[in-house]
Design a protein around this motif. Structure first.
Motif, short mmCIF file in Angstrom:
data_model
loop_
_atom_site.label_atom_id
_atom_site.label_comp_id
_atom_site.label_asym_id
_atom_site.label_seq_id
_atom_site.Cartn_x
_atom_site.Cartn_y
_atom_site.Cartn_z
N ASP A 1 1.04 32.91 26.30
CA ASP A 1 0.69 32.13 25.03
C ASP A 1 0.56 30.83 25.09
O ASP A 1 1.48 30.10 25.28
CB ASP A 1 1.76 32.78 23.96
N PRO A 2 -0.58 30.30 24.62
CA PRO A 2 -0.84 28.85 24.88
C PRO A 2 -0.08 28.12 23.69
O PRO A 2 0.10 26.72 24.01
CB PRO A 2 -2.17 28.69 24.38
N THR A 3 0.64 28.60 22.68
CA THR A 3 1.28 28.00 21.78
C THR A 3 2.77 27.96 22.08
O THR A 3 3.48 27.27 21.25
CB THR A 3 1.18 28.66 20.29
N MET A 4 3.14 28.44 22.99
CA MET A 4 4.72 28.39 23.49
C MET A 4 4.92 27.72 24.85
O MET A 4 4.05 28.01 25.67
CB MET A 4 5.38 29.74 23.47
N GLU B 1 12.18 34.53 26.78
CA GLU B 1 11.54 35.58 26.01
C GLU B 1 11.55 36.87 26.69
O GLU B 1 11.92 37.91 26.63
CB GLU B 1 10.29 35.18 25.17
N TYR C 1 3.95 23.15 28.27
CA TYR C 1 3.03 24.32 27.76
C TYR C 1 2.11 24.80 28.92
O TYR C 1 1.71 23.84 29.78
CB TYR C 1 2.15 23.76 26.44
N ARG D 1 7.14 42.55 19.04
CA ARG D 1 7.08 41.02 19.28
C ARG D 1 5.78 40.59 19.55
O ARG D 1 5.56 39.60 19.26
CB ARG D 1 8.32 41.00 20.28
N ALA E 1 5.12 37.25 17.03
CA ALA E 1 5.64 36.10 17.62
C ALA E 1 4.48 35.42 18.36
O ALA E 1 4.36 34.24 18.51
CB ALA E 1 6.70 36.24 18.77
N HIS E 2 3.33 36.52 18.63
CA HIS E 2 2.22 35.84 19.43
C HIS E 2 0.91 35.93 18.99
O HIS E 2 0.37 34.93 18.38
CB HIS E 2 2.24 36.44 20.87
N LYS F 1 1.06 34.29 15.19
CA LYS F 1 1.11 32.86 15.40
C LYS F 1 -0.09 31.94 15.69
O LYS F 1 -0.43 30.92 15.18
CB LYS F 1 2.44 32.26 16.36
N ASN F 2 -0.82 32.70 16.59
CA ASN F 2 -1.88 32.27 16.93
C ASN F 2 -3.14 32.24 15.94
O ASN F 2 -4.06 31.44 15.77
CB ASN F 2 -2.47 32.89 18.55
N ILE G 1 1.48 24.02 15.71
CA ILE G 1 1.60 25.28 16.21
C ILE G 1 0.88 25.52 17.60
O ILE G 1 1.51 25.85 18.55
CB ILE G 1 0.68 26.35 15.20
N ASP G 2 -0.29 24.99 17.66
CA ASP G 2 -0.96 24.79 19.06
C ASP G 2 -0.93 23.60 19.60
O ASP G 2 -2.17 22.56 19.35
CB ASP G 2 -2.22 25.41 18.79
#
Lengths: 614, 305, 326
Positions: free
Chosen positions: A105-108, A116, A153, C238, C242-243, C246-247, C320-321
């Protein structure tokens, strides 16, 4: 084999299509013992990815197993209840794919995602413990400064680093079995070689068995204990790599081995046409540099400069095949933009047929564009999709105002004949063409103005071996007919070996070595050239082993280059001076030169420049 | 998923032979919603074109005795002569709605063509030239985008006299920024493609690359989805009419019919509501077609919006 | 450091935008036909009086001079005085025009400051309603492309977007307020008067949210990292929460920024229908009365709000991103 971890028996998988079930895998049986690496080799459409995904019970909805079983420690993976399969997947059976850049996921942050994942498969683990384990593993796969990298990231990781992170992601739950599906394919060869080295360690350190799937036989042969060959969905043979290479039993395996290019066979550069002695250079690149401003984050603060090309200097002689080789980010694409006069160098000059390309007059530039043509890299995006093939080929004539409609049509048909395209395709759109045919269209379009110099920008990279050979034959024939000069830009050292008489090796914007074909492959002057050769995919006995030629570590970012030699961070022979001072090019005779201090002692005191006359 | 799906055979190959525009159209045509929308829209269009010509009634002629006739099957005194009833002045509601539909469509379509034209040209230059051209054009676009289009429209039309060309001009000129943005981002993506580099090396001029190579490729996907904006512009036209800033009475438009009818909401609810139903059905048919085209486009482009 | 640079750059750009908007509106109002003085003084006023008033008010100076004078005021936080509205009470009719009352005319800034909170209340409530409608429909549509939730999203979206807001407002007033007496509608005497307009506005906005959510969720669900998450051992719930969500929030945020003006346009019409005393009603009245200073003031304030909202949206999207680097 005393113990079997994985036992696949008679597995068949089929795709649901409109016409019914179409088999993808038929009757595949294999087994894997703990801590072993089993290689799976197969071409496109052989079903190897399907096999890899079936083993982790992760088939796409369109595919379904029709027969056989996959026993993991005696339990059939395919017959498990979904909950049970989920417990197994990611925890005991891990999977690493061929797209590291898109795998997270690019946002985490990478660290958060590792935590996770571990907590998802092992709910009892505390956050702090998961974090500690992730950082320890990031260090173990030799990611520098793991505590800092933990908080970065995915987009801040390079491709090779991200693949390491994905390996950490797979190993973090201590799986007994890891499926590595084409994991080196998107990476540069020298980075891929480092990942392969890591794979071999993993079996020892983490007690993990690996199923290593790849389309590159040399890669599999390098890493695996045993190799199975998959062709059209069936296993055609299974042997240890050495035996497989020495005595392939199946026709498909033999063809795979034959098609592999060779680097060190004498006369390997059969198509490498050298210029006639005494001819003048058709293209001279004189001390050319180009710097780009990378997107400064806020428009304020210091600008970040990317030194894409640094002091490139070489000549291309009329009638020869010249190669520029290097990995991603080496500056070869930027160099190409300069050579095709799409951009101006910041420094230095480019002379074509003795005249400065950037003389300033647009008329001159147009005249030049008739005599120097580019054949593009990507066969798919290089052709305007809404224009018919005939019009694409004739377009240069329109642009330069040559001939009338009928004459242009005749010329375009003539060109189609020369490059081996059926004339019936004249009115078709390019959408239906194969990659090879598309490149022929590109070649025809470039040739129609009867240029002197053809720049080949990764022209063959997207083609398979057979197509490549056909096109190379075509190039040879055209060269004989029209006395073209070719300049190939490529990342593929084997192609360069076959075709190019003289080769410039680029690393991080610099031409680190310039050498004749045989010299480069048998007596490279620069440690980076040796590293590149050591990582090249070949089954031959290697003259250079990547263990000796390449240190762990990443190429430095082109944004903040270290002061010394750019390769010093990965060079086994680097010493203090290399980190402080950038070596100049030292002449090695016959026009060859390389930029390395190791040559200082042996090189004549003549500066490299004078060797242009050699 | 491209890498993972490598073993799965590519979808029907002949699909790749056709041009993108035709693939989008074919994809939309295959969906039920497109066919439903097209059928309803064609029926309404034909009705709007033919019925006012052949009808013996006049949309503006008053008939005090026949006023406030309810639509068919409602209350007392309805007649087949006025299927949607009559208004407070005895004018036939069906005829007035259909004439209103004519103006609405005329203004909606012309406005979108104008928006598309201005937006595409601005976006094309901004995206292709980049640098200073881009910055200047995009700042102007942002400025334009930051004034709510309806405020701009009513400010201009409220102060000057609203004629049909003025309405088209005002709506079109206030709606182009979105197209400019979309076009710019498409052109910026296309500009990086190999075929553009190829054309430049061949010596093609910027104008040739922009108008012969990039525009034919970038325009159809945007133009298809502009069908949705025809519906949006028709709403704006009726809003203007409702505020008294649209085409002026006695010419009937959805907006001014509804605004007039609003005063008689309690006694003759159909005057204000039925033209709205009519407008709603028209917009619905356009929006169904537009949504089908948009989805088809997204599928052709692999899920990019 | 990064955030300071970002804010400085964006605020500077925003100032340019607001300036351009002021100039555009100011010029437009003066070049198109329609003399405000005639309206203020009444049709019966003699021409000499009108010319004199206009000259007194500076309306006969060259446009650049007027604009410079106006912008000078804006810089000091003075948006000028309304042409027609007194400092308190209803608009001054043209017939009673009297030079002596000029000083008592309302300040544009205070007119806007009085009405803006009402509009913000309406806009926020409608946004809440719109999100409540759109999120479940849009997300479900994106998770099951081609299946019934997707069809539902398509049809509901097409249905909502085809409802003209003013007509829907009238119909709902007739049904819910007049016939069923469920909700109060016309005017404003308390929070309950906001609900019905907010519902109408929410139905206008919701289709755009549904469409964006469906497309972006479907697109993200096809991303490699979502597929990879399954094989990495993450559960479906999840992955989605969560993914994927969010995106998918990033395009939604961007939509809110770009469609801000659409929201305001809707507010305007809705306030007019419901006689809701907000900025929209003020705008329409200002236009109908040719109250130039008020129209200009509203345009400047809305464009400034647009700029600020877009900065906030971009900041949220970057949070966020982190790849987004504005």
């Amino acid at each position: 084999m005393t113990e079997t971890l994985l036992d696949v028996r008679g597995l068949s998988v089929a795709a649901r299509t409109a016409e019914g079930l179409r088999p993808i895998l038929t009757d595949v049986s294999l087994d894997l013992a703990p801590r072993r690496i089993l290689g799976v080799i197969g071409g496109g459409g052989s079903g190897k990815t399907t096999l890899a995904r079936a083993l982790v019970n992760w088939l796409p909805p369109a595919l379904k197993p029709t027969a056989g079983e996959i026993l993991y420690r005696g339990r059939d993976v395919l017959k498990m209840r979904p909950a049970e399969a989920r417990r197994l997947r990611g925890r005991e059976i891990a999977y690493v794919g061929g797209d590291p850049a898109g795998a997270m996921d690019p946002t985490m942050t990478v660290g958060a995602q590792l935590v996770e994942k571990l907590r998802a498969v092992e709910p009892g683990v505390s956050r702090a413990e998961a974090r500690a384990r992730a950082i320890a593993l990031l260090g173990a796969v030799r990611i520098p400064a793991p505590e800092l990298r933990f908080h970065e990231y995915p987009f801040q990781y390079s491709g090779g680093m991200m693949q390491r992170a994905m390996i950490v992601d797979a190993l973090i739950s201590n799986p007994a079995f890891l499926v590595a599906d084409n994991i080196t394919q998107p990476l540069d060869v020298t980075v891929g070689a480092q990942i392969l080295k890591l794979m071999r360690e993993v079996t020892e350190r983490f007690d993990t068995a690996i199923l290593f799937v790849s389309s590159s036989l040399p890669t599999v042969a390098d890493v695996a204990d045993e190799v199975v060959v998959l062709d059209k969905g069936a296993i055609v043979e299974r042997q240890p790599p050495a035996a497989l290479v020495a005595a392939p039993r199946h026709a498909y395996t033999r063809r795979l081995i034959e098609e592999l290019p060779t680097l060190w066979t004498p006369g390997g550069g059969r198509a490498a046409k050298l210029h006639a002695p005494g001819v003048a250079p058709i293209l001279s690149v004189r001390d050319v540099s180009k710097t780009y401003v990378a997107g400064a984050r806020s428009g304020l603060g210091p600008k970040r400069l990317v030194q894409a090309v640094r002091n490139a200097d070489f000549d291309v002689y009329e009638g020869e095949n010249f190669g520029v080789v290097g990995e991603s980010g080496c500056g070869k694409s930027s160099l190409m933009r300069l050579l095709t006069a799409l951009e101006r160098p910041d420094k230095g000059s480019i002379l074509f047929e003795g005249k400065n390309v950037f003389s300033g007059k647009t008329g001159d530039l147009r005249a030049l564009r008739r005599r120097m043509q580019l054949v593009l890299q990507d066969p798919y995006s290089s052709l305007p999709p809404q224009t018919s093939i005939g019009d694409i080929i004739a377009e240069p004539l329109v642009i330069h105002g040559l001939g009338n409609r009928a004459q242009r049509r005749v010329r375009a048909l003539e060109m189609m004949g020369e490059v081996g395209l059926p004339k019936s395709l004249y009115d078709d759109l390019p959408n239906g063409l194969s990659a090879g045919q598309r490149q022929r269209v590109n070649v025809a379009r470039a040739m129609i103005l009867e240029p002197r110099l053809l720049l080949m920008d990764e022209t063959l990279s997207a083609l398979d071996q057979t197509e490549q050979s056909k096109l190379l034959d075509l190039f040879e024939r055209l060269q004989a007919q029209h006395n073209f000069t070719y300049l190939f830009i490529s990342h593929d050292i084997a192609m360069v070996r076959r075709v190019c008489a003289r080769v410039a090796v680029m690393y991080l914007g610099e031409v680190v070595e310039l050498a004749n074909n045989d010299r480069l492959f048998f007596d490279p002057g620069h440690p980076y050239s040796r590293a590149l050769l050591s990582a090249a995919p070949t089954l031959e006995e290697r003259r250079y082993r990547s263990e000796d030629c390449l240190l762990e570590g990443e190429p430095p970012s082109p944004i903040d280059l270290p002061p010394g030699c750019a390769f010093a961070t990965r060079c086994p022979s680097a010493h203090d001076r290399c980190r402080a001072e950038n070596p100049r090019a030292y002449a090695r005779g016959h026009g060859d030169r390389a930029a390395c201090f190791l040559l200082e002692a042996t090189a004549a005191s003549t500066p490299a420049r004078e060797t242009h006359d050699a | 998923m491209a890498i993972l799906d490598a073993d799965i055979p590519a979808a029907a190959d002949d699909g790749a032979r056709r041009s993108i525009a035709r693939r989008i159209a074919a994809g939309a045509w295959a969906s039920t919603e497109f066919k439903v929308g097209l059928f309803v829209f064609t029926a309404l269009l034909l009705a709007a074109l033919i019925y006012p010509e052949v009808s013996s009634l006049d949309p503006t002629r008053m008939n005090v005795r026949g006023r406030n006739t309810p639509p068919v099957f409602v209350g007392e005194g309805w007649s087949w002569a006025h299927p949607l009833g009559t208004d407070q002045l005895g004018r036939d509601m069906l005829l007035r709605s259909l004439v209103g539909l004519r103006y609405s469509l005329l203004i909606g379509v012309s406005t979108v063509i104008l928006m598309l034209f201005v937006g595409s040209i601005v976006g094309l230059f901004a995206g292709y030239r980049g640098g200073l051209t881009d910055t200047v054009l995009m700042r102007i676009t942002d400025a334009q985008l930051s004034i709510p289009m309806i405020i701009l429209a009513i400010a201009i039309l409220g102060v000057s006299r609203p004629t049909i060309p003025a309405i088209i001009l005002v709506l079109g000129l206030s709606g182009w920024p979105v197209y400019a943005r979309v076009m710019r981002s498409v052109v910026m993506a296309e500009r990086k493609k190999e075929y553009v580099r190829g054309a430049r090396v061949l010596g093609a001029s910027d104008g040739r690359i922009m108008f012969r190579l990039i525009l034919p490729l970038a325009l159809p996907p945007i133009a298809f989805v502009a069908v949705l904006d025809v519906a949006r512009m028709m709403i704006f036209e009726s809003v203007l009419g409702f505020l008294g800033l649209g085409v002026q009475p006695p010419t009937p438009t959805f907006g001014n019919i509804i605004a007039d009818g609003r005063k008689f909401l309690i006694n003759a609810w159909w005057i204000a509501t039925l033209p709205g139903v009519f407008l709603f059905v028209t917009l619905g048919s356009l929006n169904l077609m537009g949504a089908a085209l948009e989805r088809s486009r997204n599928r052709v482009y692999g899920g990019l919006s | 450091m990064f955030i300071v640079g970002f804010l400085a750059r964006r605020l500077a750009q925003g100032a340019v935008i607001v300036f351009l908007v002021s100039f555009l509106i100011f010029t437009l109002l003066r070049v198109i036909p329609g003399d405000p003085v005639r309206l203020m003084a009444g049709g019966m006023a003699p021409d000499e009086l009108i010319e004199q008033i206009a000259a007194d008010m500076g309306l006969r100076d060259p446009i650049p001079v007027q604009f410079a004078r106006y912008m000078g005021g804006v810089m000091r936080g003075d948006l000028g005085q309304s042409f027609v509205r007194p400092a308190s009470g209803a608009a001054v009719g043209g017939a009673q025009f009297d030079d002596a009352t000029r000083a008592e005319r309302a300040r544009v800034l205070s007119l806007i400051a009085e009405t803006a909170p009402m509009t913000v209340q309406l806009a926020l409530l409608s946004m809440v309603f719109a999100l409540l409608i759109a999120t479940p429909i849009g997300v479900a549509g994106g998770l099951y492309p081609g299946r019934w939730p997707d069809k539902l999203a398509l049809y509901l979206g097409s249905l909502f977007v085809s409802l003209p807001n003013f007509w829907l407002g009238i119909v709902l007033v007739l049904l819910l307020s007049v016939n069923l007496r469920l909700l109060p509608a016309i005017g404003y005497q308390g929070f309950a008067w906001t609900i019905l307009p907010a519902i109408v506005l929410a139905i206008e906005i919701a289709p755009f949210l549904i469409r964006t959510l469906t497309v972006s969720v479907a697109q993200i669900m096809r991303e490699n990292f979502i597929a990879a998450a399954t094989v990495r051992g993450l559960g479906r719930g999840r992955i989605v929460v969560a993914h994927a969500l969010k995106n998918a929030a990033v395009p939604l945020l961007n939509l809110l920024g770009v469609q801000f003006s659409m929201l305001l346009g809707g507010v305007l019409v809705i306030e007019f229908i419901f006689d809701y005393p907000g900025l929209g009603l003020l705008t329409i009245n200002a236009v109908l009365q040719r109250d130039f200073p008020l129209i200009q003031g509203i345009a400047i304030v809305t464009s400034a709000a647009f700029v600020l909202i877009n900065i906030a949206v971009d900041l949220a999207a970057t949070a966020i991103d982190p790849r987004l680097d504005y």
